[in-house]
Design a protein around this motif. Structure first.
Motif, short mmCIF file in Angstrom:
data_model
loop_
_atom_site.label_atom_id
_atom_site.label_comp_id
_atom_site.label_asym_id
_atom_site.label_seq_id
_atom_site.Cartn_x
_atom_site.Cartn_y
_atom_site.Cartn_z
N HIS A 64 0.81 -1.22 0.00
CA HIS A 64 0.00 0.00 0.00
C HIS A 64 0.84 1.27 0.00
CE1 HIS A 64 -3.16 -2.61 2.27
NE2 HIS A 64 -3.13 -2.87 0.97
N HIS A 120 4.30 -0.22 1.01
CA HIS A 120 4.62 -0.98 2.22
C HIS A 120 3.66 -2.13 2.38
CE1 HIS A 120 4.12 -1.61 6.68
NE2 HIS A 120 5.36 -2.00 6.44
N TYR A 133 2.57 1.15 14.03
CA TYR A 133 3.38 2.05 13.22
C TYR A 133 2.89 3.49 13.28
CZ TYR A 133 -0.17 0.88 9.66
OH TYR A 133 -1.34 0.66 8.97
C1 LIG Z 1 -4.80 2.42 7.19
C2 LIG Z 1 -6.04 2.93 7.88
C3 LIG Z 1 -7.25 2.26 7.79
N1 LIG Z 1 -8.36 2.75 8.44
C4 LIG Z 1 -9.60 1.99 8.33
C5 LIG Z 1 -10.12 1.81 6.91
C6 LIG Z 1 -10.79 0.45 6.94
O1 LIG Z 1 -12.12 0.59 7.39
C7 LIG Z 1 -10.00 -0.33 8.02
C8 LIG Z 1 -8.98 -1.28 7.43
O2 LIG Z 1 -8.23 -0.57 6.48
P1 LIG Z 1 -7.26 -1.35 5.51
O3 LIG Z 1 -7.90 -2.62 5.04
O4 LIG Z 1 -6.80 -0.34 4.45
O5 LIG Z 1 -6.05 -1.69 6.49
P2 LIG Z 1 -4.64 -2.34 6.06
O6 LIG Z 1 -4.83 -3.35 4.96
O7 LIG Z 1 -3.97 -2.73 7.30
O8 LIG Z 1 -3.88 -1.09 5.42
C9 LIG Z 1 -2.59 -0.70 5.86
O9 LIG Z 1 -1.71 -1.70 5.41
C10 LIG Z 1 -0.39 -1.35 5.09
C11 LIG Z 1 0.54 -2.38 5.68
C12 LIG Z 1 0.04 0.02 5.38
O10 LIG Z 1 1.24 0.31 5.50
C13 LIG Z 1 -0.96 1.11 5.42
O11 LIG Z 1 -0.82 1.84 6.62
C14 LIG Z 1 -2.35 0.67 5.27
O12 LIG Z 1 -2.67 0.66 3.90
O13 LIG Z 1 -9.34 0.67 8.80
C15 LIG Z 1 -8.33 3.90 9.19
O14 LIG Z 1 -9.35 4.33 9.78
N2 LIG Z 1 -7.13 4.59 9.29
C16 LIG Z 1 -6.00 4.15 8.67
O15 LIG Z 1 -4.93 4.80 8.81
#
Ligand SMILES: Cc1cn([C@H]2C[C@H](O)[C@@H](COP(=O)(O)OP(=O)(O)O[C@H]3O[C@H](C)C(=O)[C@H](O)[C@H]3O)O2)c(=O)[nH]c1=O
Length: 188
Positions: A64, A120, A133
């Motif tokens: 991401h 990342h 993080y």
């Molecule tokens: C990243 C983020 C997500 N959210 C909410 C949005 C969705 O409802 C839920 C899950 O989000 P997401 O599926 O995008 O989470 P990850 O797959 O862990 O995403 C992260 O994964 C990789 C490893 C990264 O480095 C980034 O920080 C980020 O993209 O949390 C938020 O409210 N705030 C945030 O900062």
């Protein structure tokens, strides 16, 4: 002398950080970030957000980035083990498209200092992993971008076999991410 040791990687600006760990008969204490101590070793990213995600074995979150509002990150694992990867997407970088991967774990307490301009992601190698993080810019849903985990040009050697993971567990969103080539064709 700083409480943190900065270790270079083959990618300029991307560092492994080793904290000082104070162990005693109760357990341990460590500072996981200290603005002044980081500045002493030339690390000046200012953080505005702190994140915590928990995942089970085989989960792969990534790759991401945000564009615009790219986020610099200071990442670490407080429970379990992950293989963490940063991919250099800085347009004029001599290591554009190259990645660096590292094992971050509760045991090694290593941190990964990832400047803005990188994609990342991480693969969870333990039964569960708690991933913490800090980021230099706020989450921006509309700016969310990404590259597919097994992009053939980036060719990340995820340790799937070594940890008996048949295939990664991805979010629906991450299953549909483009390759870097496809992303650039659509976004240039
Ligand atoms: C990243 C983020 C997500 N959210 C909410 C949005 C969705 O409802 C839920 C899950 O989000 P997401 O599926 O995008 O989470 P990850 O797959 O862990 O995403 C992260 O994964 C990789 C490893 C990264 O480095 C980034 O920080 C980020 O993209 O949390 C938020 O409210 N705030 C945030 O900062």
């Amino acid at each position: 002398m700083s409480k943190f040791k900065k270790i270079e990687t083959p990618i300029e600006g991307l560092y492994i950080i080793e904290p000082t760990v104070y162990g005693d008969n109760r357990g341990f204490f460590m500072e996981s970030w200290n603005k002044k101590e980081f500045q002493e070793i030339g690390l000046n990213m200012e953080f505005v957000q702190d994140n915590h995600s928990r995942s089970t074995k085989g989960v792969l979150r990534g790759l991401h980035f945000q564009n615009p509002h790219s986020q610099g990150k200071l990442v670490r694992v407080i429970k379990g083990i992950v293989y963490d990867v940063a991919v250099d997407l800085r347009k004029n970088s001599k290591t554009y498209g190259q990645y660096y991967g590292i094992i971050l774990s509760e045991e090694n307490k290593k941190m990964f200092y990832i400047p803005e301009g990188f994609a990342h992601g991480f693969l969870v190698l333990s039964e569960t992993a708690d991933f913490m993080y800090k980021t230099t810019d706020y989450y921006c849903k509309e700016c969310d971008g990404g590259i597919i985990w097994n992009d053939p040009d980036i060719n990340i050697q995820w340790p799937l076999k070594e940890y008996v993971i048949e295939k990664p567990i991805l979010s629906e969103k991450d299953k549909q991410l483009p390759t870097l080539k496809e992303y650039n064709e659509k976004n240039i």
